[in-house]
Write an enzyme that holds these catalytic residues in place. Structure first.
Site, short mmCIF file in Angstrom:
data_model
loop_
_atom_site.label_atom_id
_atom_site.label_comp_id
_atom_site.label_asym_id
_atom_site.label_seq_id
_atom_site.Cartn_x
_atom_site.Cartn_y
_atom_site.Cartn_z
N GLN A 73 -1.37 6.55 -6.41
CA GLN A 73 -0.45 6.81 -5.31
C GLN A 73 0.57 7.83 -5.80
O GLN A 73 1.23 7.62 -6.83
CB GLN A 73 0.25 5.50 -4.89
CG GLN A 73 -0.66 4.54 -4.16
CD GLN A 73 -0.97 5.03 -2.76
OE1 GLN A 73 -0.17 4.89 -1.84
NE2 GLN A 73 -2.15 5.62 -2.57
N GLU B 156 -0.62 -7.70 -1.35
CA GLU B 156 -0.91 -6.32 -1.75
C GLU B 156 -1.89 -6.25 -2.94
O GLU B 156 -1.87 -7.07 -3.84
CB GLU B 156 0.37 -5.55 -2.15
CG GLU B 156 1.39 -5.45 -1.05
CD GLU B 156 2.53 -4.50 -1.39
OE1 GLU B 156 2.94 -4.44 -2.55
OE2 GLU B 156 3.01 -3.83 -0.47
N ASP C 84 -5.04 -1.92 1.13
CA ASP C 84 -5.44 -2.02 -0.27
C ASP C 84 -6.85 -2.60 -0.46
O ASP C 84 -7.05 -3.61 -1.15
CB ASP C 84 -4.41 -2.83 -1.08
CG ASP C 84 -2.99 -2.31 -0.89
OD1 ASP C 84 -2.84 -1.14 -0.50
OD2 ASP C 84 -2.04 -3.07 -1.13
N TRP D 299 9.19 7.80 -3.72
CA TRP D 299 8.03 7.45 -2.89
C TRP D 299 8.13 8.20 -1.56
O TRP D 299 9.16 8.15 -0.89
CB TRP D 299 8.01 5.94 -2.65
CG TRP D 299 6.77 5.47 -1.95
CD1 TRP D 299 5.66 4.96 -2.54
CD2 TRP D 299 6.53 5.47 -0.54
NE1 TRP D 299 4.73 4.64 -1.57
CE2 TRP D 299 5.23 4.95 -0.33
CE3 TRP D 299 7.26 5.88 0.58
CZ2 TRP D 299 4.66 4.81 0.93
CZ3 TRP D 299 6.69 5.75 1.85
CH2 TRP D 299 5.40 5.21 2.00
N ASN E 189 2.96 5.74 -8.00
CA ASN E 189 2.97 4.28 -8.03
C ASN E 189 1.57 3.76 -8.35
O ASN E 189 1.05 4.08 -9.43
CB ASN E 189 3.69 3.63 -6.86
CG ASN E 189 3.27 3.98 -5.47
OD1 ASN E 189 3.43 5.11 -5.04
ND2 ASN E 189 2.73 3.04 -4.72
N ASP E 190 0.94 2.99 -7.48
CA ASP E 190 -0.26 2.23 -7.86
C ASP E 190 -1.42 3.08 -8.41
O ASP E 190 -1.75 4.11 -7.83
CB ASP E 190 -0.85 1.50 -6.64
CG ASP E 190 0.19 0.77 -5.83
OD1 ASP E 190 1.34 0.65 -6.27
OD2 ASP E 190 -0.17 0.32 -4.72
C1 FRU Z 1 1.91 -1.44 -3.58
C2 FRU Z 1 1.84 -0.69 -2.27
C3 FRU Z 1 0.50 -0.90 -1.62
C4 FRU Z 1 0.39 0.32 -0.76
C5 FRU Z 1 0.99 1.37 -1.62
C6 FRU Z 1 1.69 2.48 -0.89
O1 FRU Z 1 2.84 -0.88 -4.47
O2 FRU Z 1 2.88 -1.08 -1.41
O3 FRU Z 1 0.40 -2.10 -0.88
O4 FRU Z 1 -0.94 0.60 -0.43
O5 FRU Z 1 1.91 0.72 -2.47
O6 FRU Z 1 2.08 3.50 -1.74
#
Ligand code: FRU
Length: 470
Positions: free
Chosen positions: A38, A191, A142, A46, A21-22
């Site tokens: 991530q 976020e 974050d 996830w 993800n991020d």
């Molecule tokens: C955004 C988020 C962030 C968090 C991360 C967890 O997509 O929810 O706020 O740190 O992903 O994977």
């Protein structure tokens, strides 16, 4: 290779294996762009967040690297955050000759991790002790850190829900001791905040601060080292894709310490999945800021290094496209991943719609139509008023991903399209319906692969983990 699957982006970054993800800790350090993210290396959904890692000399060619942060090895939740290069060793964490990379992660408080071997291994500072803490009951995460050159110190923005959504701003001389500075409260801030400076209209004496949130909303204002203030009441949208977690544009982050001072941004483009991976990054863009009568607006321009992937470039000029001739210009082009740049003159256009059918087939069908509607003045369904009678479009077409840039890069849209990459579906149709439109210029270029032959084997990557991912 792992990068041959039908929906696997060829020039967009994705994790060699597992879930992404991020984007996290984006830094240029010791000659390389570092992309952390991530990551769940143990499956396609996830779970148990790690920080994955890849490097690039040019933001375009990527090499997968072993996991950077791993639960059990590195304490805490290891959720999203930013990174910096501590060139002046303000933290005292430097041990060798390389500039230390210092990254910030965790939830409900911030932990520091640092690397003295250019991102190969990371140590937890003070066993992961939180250098920023929040009151019990407050959700916060974050952290994004940047060098505040005017104040000669570091600053951090971190999201929390204390009293409603917003960011807390902290400052530090050394990345380890942080002082609360201020709070910017706004319902749209949720976020992955980012705060950075951009020159308005490219003017070095017109520096503006931009605060962004995970869903791609932003405000432009001032930052005096303590407080961010905005004069604009409505946040603007920097990408017109589906801007929620798992959508096609989310959790964008900018690189720190770029060698040329560019502000380069990458985001999470969720939604695509193959048999070994889930999730992509958007193509890196250089951010700019332009004045408009409605206030300053972000521009997102694909980084110039994109051209190093281009081949087989073909151009056309001054053509009239109408219902009968449309499609002829590109009729002998067959391509899987490519770039199209076009400028249309809509003054006097009689076509009701014009544009491109992507991955078109001989039977007249296509995987995606990118149409400009002359009456509604929309491109792909989003507002795009002509500028001096012109409509300019840049398309990046990759397996699974379509990115559209227009209006001198004020318009950008990242979308997922399950393009069929088989040979029978590799046509491109330039079309006009209901009349004609003048085409000033058109460039087509094939785009090659970001994935060099030097990618590590799966067992090499696994050897860095507690066990294989599957
Ligand atoms: C955004 C988020 C962030 C968090 C991360 C967890 O997509 O929810 O706020 O740190 O992903 O994977």
């Amino acid at each position: 290779t792992a990068y041959d699957e039908p929906l696997r982006g060829q020039f967009h970054f994705s994790s060699q294996q597992g879930w992404m993800n991020d984007p996290n800790g984006l830094v240029y350090a010791n000659g390389l762009y570092h992309f952390f993210y991530q990551h769940n290396p143990h499956g396609l959904a996830w779970d148990t967040m790690h920080w994955g890692h890849a490097t690039s000399p040019d933001l375009v060619h990527w090499t997968q690297k072993p996991i950077a942060l791993e639960p059990g090895v590195h304490p805490g939740d290891l959720w999203s955050g930013g990174g910096v290069v501590d060139k002046a060793n303000t933290s005292g964490l430097k041990t060798g000759s390389l500039d230390p990379i210092v990254v910030f992660s965790n939830t409900d408080g911030v932990s520091v991790f640092y690397s003295n071997d250019n991102g190969r291994t990371f140590q937890a500072y003070d066993k992961g002790r939180k250098v920023v803490t929040v009151p019990a009951g407050v959700t916060s995460r974050d952290p994004k850190v940047f060098w505040d050159a005017a104040r000669n110190r570091w600053a951090m923005v971190v999201w929390s829900d204390q009293g409603g959504n917003g960011v807390s701003i902290y400052t530090s001389p050394n990345l380890l001791n942080w002082t609360f500075a201020s709070r910017f409260q706004a319902s749209w801030l949720f976020e992955c905040p980012d705060l950075y400076v951009l020159p308005l209209d490219g003017r070095a004496d017109q520096q503006q601060w931009v605060l962004t949130s995970a869903s791609g909303q932003y405000e432009v204002g001032t930052f005096d080292g303590t407080t961010f203030r905005t004069t604009w009441t409505q946040p603007q949208q920097m990408n017109l894709g589906t801007t929620y977690a798992g959508g096609s544009f989310y959790a964008a982050e900018t690189f720190t310490n770029t060698p040329d001072g560019r502000t380069v941004q990458m985001a999470w483009q969720g939604g695509n999945q193959g048999s070994t991976w889930t999730g992509d990054a958007t193509f890196p863009v250089t951010l700019g800021l332009v004045s408009t009568p409605d206030g300053p607006r972000i521009t997102r321009t694909p980084v110039a290094e994109l051209s190093s992937l281009a081949s087989d470039t073909r151009t056309w000029q001054n053509q009239t496209i109408d219902a009968s001739t449309g499609g002829n210009l590109l009729s002998d082009v067959k391509a899987d991943t490519y770039e199209i740049t076009a400028q249309f003159d809509v003054t006097g256009a009689t076509a009701t719609q014009f544009g491109f059918d992507l991955h078109a087939r001989a039977d007249g069908t296509e995987d995606r139509r990118v149409a400009y509607d002359t009456a509604a003045q929309t491109l792909y369904g989003k507002p795009l008023p002509p500028r001096s009678g012109k409509v300019s479009i840049q398309l990046l077409v990759d397996r699974g991903q379509l990115e559209i840039f227009a209006d001198s890069y004020r318009y950008s849209l990242s979308d997922n399209v399950a393009f069929d990459s088989s040979a029978a579906s590799q046509g491109i149709r330039l079309f006009a319906t209901g009349g004609r439109v003048k085409l000033d210029s058109l460039t087509f270029a094939r785009l090659g692969s970001s994935w060099g032959t030097g990618q590590p084997t799966q067992s090499t990557l696994d050897s860095n983990l507690g066990g294989p991912w599957h």
